[in-house]
Every structure is written in C-alpha cells, then in structure tokens.
Design an enzyme around this catalytic site. Sequence first.
Site, PDB file in Angstrom:
ATOM      1  CB  SER A  50      -0.891  -0.001   1.245  1.00 50.50           C
ATOM      2  OG  SER A  50      -0.080   0.205   2.394  1.00 50.50           O
ATOM      3  CG  ASP A  82      -3.922  -2.833  -1.474  1.00 51.39           C
ATOM      4  OD1 ASP A  82      -4.873  -3.014  -2.246  1.00 51.39           O
ATOM      5  OD2 ASP A  82      -3.999  -2.978  -0.223  1.00 51.39           O
ATOM      6  CG  HIS A  83      -6.596   0.513  -1.660  1.00 47.61           C
ATOM      7  ND1 HIS A  83      -7.903   0.652  -2.050  1.00 47.61           N
ATOM      8  CD2 HIS A  83      -6.556  -0.608  -0.900  1.00 47.61           C
ATOM      9  CE1 HIS A  83      -8.615  -0.340  -1.538  1.00 47.61           C
ATOM     10  NE2 HIS A  83      -7.829  -1.121  -0.844  1.00 47.61           N
ATOM     11  N   GLY A 181     -10.609  -3.783   7.402  1.00 44.90           N
ATOM     12  CA  GLY A 181     -10.433  -3.744   8.852  1.00 44.90           C
ATOM     13  C   GLY A 181     -10.975  -4.959   9.569  1.00 44.90           C
ATOM     14  CG  ASN A 256      -7.089  -7.373  -2.068  1.00 42.06           C
ATOM     15  OD1 ASN A 256      -6.761  -8.152  -2.958  1.00 42.06           O
ATOM     16  ND2 ASN A 256      -7.076  -6.055  -2.219  1.00 42.06           N
TER      17      ASN A 256
END
Length: 311
Positions: A50, A82-83, A181, A256
Amino acid sequence: MPLVTTKEMFAKAYDGGYAIGAFNVNNMEIVQGITEAAKEVNAPLILQVSKGARAYANHTYLTKLVEAAIIETGLPICLHLDHGDSFETCKSCIDGGFTSVMIDASSKPFAENIEITKKVVEYAHDHGVVVEAELGALAGIEDEVQVSAEESHYTRPEEVEEFVSKTGCDSLAIAIGTSHGAYKFKPGTNPQLRFDILDEVSKKLPGFPIVLHGSSSVPQEFVKMINENGGNMPGAIGVPEDQLRQAARGAVCKINIDSDLRLAMTGTIRKFFNDHPDKFDPREYLKPARAAIKEMVKHKLINVLGCDGKA
Ligand code: G3H
Ligand code: 13P
Ligand code: ZN
C-alpha cells in the site's frame, strides 16, 4: 524466475475455480511468513504494497524483499500496488519494478473514475504492467460506527461493461458487502455477501477477473489471544470463510487479506510478552509471529482460496 503479472494466474484461476491470495506486506517477517506458506503448498502469490507500506518500509526495501522471496521459493509472484490513489503513485510503482498496480478512483464520479483509470492503463500497458480498478464503495463498520450498507455503496452491475471497455483495465474490484479492517459486521447479525450482485457482474463480464477487497475473516482465535493478553478488540468480526470459498469458485480471482496478518502477528506477540515479560530480543517474539502468519496463510491457501498446488 522474475516477477510475473497476474494475466496467466487469473486465466488459470478463473478456469480452475479458485482464487489467488493477495497479501499485504510491510516487513521481512510478513514476507517470509506468507512466502514460506506458499512454498510449502506450491501456490502462486500476489504480494501487495500500500501507499502506507511504501511510506513505512520504503519502496526499495519492499521490492528487494519480494525479489529475495522469489529466489528462495521459485514461485510465480506478482508485486502489486494496493489502492494507488493517483496516476503519479501508479507511475512510480510501474517505473520501480511492480508488475501490477491498482488505481483506486472509486470515490470519484463515474466519468472521472474512467478518465483516471484509462490514463493509468495506457501507461501501465506500455510498460508490460497490468491494472486493477474499482467500481463501488466498500460498506461496513468503521471506528465502531455503522456505515449503512445502502444499495448505492454496492457496485452497480449495469455500469461494469462500459467501465471495463472504456478503461481497458485487466481486473475489477467490486463492492458486495466486504469491508476493510477487523470490524466488518455488526455483532449478532448474520454476515452475508451479495452474491446476486457478483453473479450479475460476472454475467456481464464473462471470463473477466473480479477482485474482492476487505476479505479478512478475522479468526476468533487471534481476537481471543489479543483480548486475553492485554488487548481490547470486542466485536471484531470478519467475512465467513465459506462465502469467500464460494466467491473463489466463481469469477473472483483475487482475494485481498491484510487484517488477518496483523491479528496473527499482534496476538502472538501480545501472548509472548505476557508469557515472557523479561524478554527483549526482537527475534524471540518475531519468530513465533512469523510462524503464526505462515500457518494462517497456509490455511487460507488450501481451504479458502483453493490455490494450493497451482503454482
Ligand atoms: O486496504 C488497505 C490495506 O489493508 C492496507 O492498509 O494502508 O494501512 O497499509 P494500510
Ligand atoms: P482486510 O482489511 O479485510 O484484510 O482487507 C485488506 C484489503 O482489502 C487490502 O486492499
Ligand atoms: Zn483494499
């Protein structure tokens, strides 16, 4: 073997009715725990980084750790952003050796999401890199506040064909009820992913790889370990593993997982310190943490993703 893209991995996963695990990496012990598990069961892997991971551990350290894992395991491994939040972040990872990037413009209006995704796809494809995009926003609970799972948060199946054909993206992350989360569902409720949306999307995009974010199952053994050793995580609940297995049998080719790695590591380290308050050598507490990650990932590869033996 050099780093690979997800092209061949996804084609085989789609046809074979399994999914590839995409695990977030932030340090050496996490990379080792995941890759040792994959080596033991001969599974292909996506290791993802990330923006926060790059800020924490540094791009070069992370890419070199992943290269070391390839040398040690000989497995097909894809290194994925990621993202990615902008063209610039994606470009920096493409230029810096990643084989796959995600551009996450899912919070932008549809037309803007198409525009930015298309720009990333053009640059990535020119450099032999594949692109994951996202349509829809993940619903769930954040900071113990219920974010209502209205229809508008889920991916709209009527938008996916236009999005994929206009952007040229190689895979698509969709929102069907997972969330990021450790607090994904309200305690006492029955977690249920929207397989009706997944089915509609896959009918509109035959053979096209779908991605699920927010797919940690939050193993209760680790939540208990945290709570029994000075932590405080009541009501931590994840996605039921049988529903992830069902998704992996269909069009979902990438699942993921990050929070479960964090829980395994933190639970194990908390217990270690409770059992051995006198110890202070990081190797002594990181070793069992790495072993816990390895066992947890092995379980995912075999029983949830079904990708063991597919490398
Ligand atoms: O989806 C987010 C991943 O869990 C990465 O989290 O941004 O805290 O590294 P992070
Ligand atoms: P979890 O928080 O469920 O592990 O999701 C991770 C993820 O989607 C990373 O992009
Ligand atoms: Zn995510």
